[in-house]
Write a protein that holds these residues in place. Structure first.
Motif, mmCIF file in Angstrom:
data_model
loop_
_atom_site.group_PDB
_atom_site.id
_atom_site.type_symbol
_atom_site.label_atom_id
_atom_site.label_comp_id
_atom_site.label_asym_id
_atom_site.label_seq_id
_atom_site.Cartn_x
_atom_site.Cartn_y
_atom_site.Cartn_z
ATOM 1 N N ASN A 32 26.456 58.393 55.537
ATOM 2 C CA ASN A 32 25.385 58.535 56.530
ATOM 3 C C ASN A 32 24.878 59.970 56.628
ATOM 4 N N GLY A 207 13.035 64.912 60.018
ATOM 5 C CA GLY A 207 12.027 64.236 59.200
ATOM 6 C C GLY A 207 12.572 63.351 58.108
ATOM 7 N N GLN A 208 13.855 63.020 58.173
ATOM 8 C CA GLN A 208 14.464 62.246 57.102
ATOM 9 C C GLN A 208 14.075 60.773 57.142
ATOM 10 N N ARG A 209 13.879 60.229 55.964
ATOM 11 C CA ARG A 209 13.658 58.793 55.801
ATOM 12 C C ARG A 209 14.638 58.293 54.739
ATOM 13 N N ALA A 210 14.578 57.001 54.461
ATOM 14 C CA ALA A 210 15.521 56.409 53.501
ATOM 15 C C ALA A 210 15.397 57.083 52.150
ATOM 16 N N ARG A 211 16.535 57.270 51.510
ATOM 17 C CA ARG A 211 16.563 57.924 50.203
ATOM 18 C C ARG A 211 16.883 56.886 49.133
#
Length: 211
Positions: A32, A207-211
């Motif tokens: 995570n 600002g993270q989104r799915a990688r």
């Protein structure tokens, strides 16, 4: 917990402002991308094991050492209820309170009121629980260890601690424990050094989104 159990350990710092939490070597331990994560070189059957998520780490160390996490089922359920109350309630709600009160570039009244009020409600739950016992599950336990780091930040969460006298007494009791003081002192000089106003840092943190 490591200090309370007198377990030897080494601290590995993770610079979240620079995105260290998304490096492959850290994601291998914590999928995570969040702290904390531990590696126990002397895990089950003598083989290393990694554990992520603070609640899982506390339970693992409690089982390993036999400390602060009772083996008797009724007592264990008492601890687990309040451990997961923190994991599902106080931690997330107080975290959102921090975000909208402190970090959000736009001060959204609805969001600030929503999370500040919910944190206040949870503090009421905590205060009532502590009305007739010294600690959350009777004896000092991993439930107290999980809850204390969030609850001690009551001022940042827009709360009036004088409204919660039982919680105030409990905070003082936990803070007075030598192991807690030693734990809080670890890498204390690094706290607050991340420039939250740096757009690059904000992009990494928020600002993270799915990688």
């Amino acid at each position: 917990m490591l200090e309370e159990c007198a377990l030897p350990y080494r601290v590995h710092s993770v610079n979240i402002g620079k995105g260290d939490q998304f490096k492959p070597e850290f994601l291998a331990l914590s999928p995570n991308g969040k702290m904390p994560a531990i590696v126990d070189p002397d895990g089950p059957d003598g083989r290393p094991i990694s554990v992520f998520e603070s609640g899982a780490i506390l339970q693992y160390l409690g089982r390993k050492t036999g400390k602060f996490y009772p083996a008797e089922e009724r007592a264990r359920v008492e601890v687990e209820q309040w451990l997961f109350w923190q994991m599902a309630g106080l931690g997330p709600m107080a975290g959102q309170t921090h975000h909208f009160r402190i970090y959000a570039p736009e001060k959204i009244s609805y969001a600030i009121d929503r999370y500040t009020n919910e944190t206040n409600r949870l503090y009421g739950v905590l205060d009532r629980r502590l009305a007739d016992r010294e600690f959350l599950a009777g004896d000092y336990s991993i439930a107290d260890m999980a809850t204390f780091p969030w609850a001690k930040l009551w001022e940042r969460q827009g709360q009036d601690i004088s409204s919660f006298s039982n919680m105030q007494r409990w905070l003082a009791a936990v803070a007075a424990r030598p192991a807690v003081q030693r734990g809080l002192a670890i890498n204390a000089e690094d706290r607050g050094t991340t420039n939250i106003n740096d757009p690059a840092v904000r992009a990494v943190l928020f600002g993270q989104r799915a990688r």
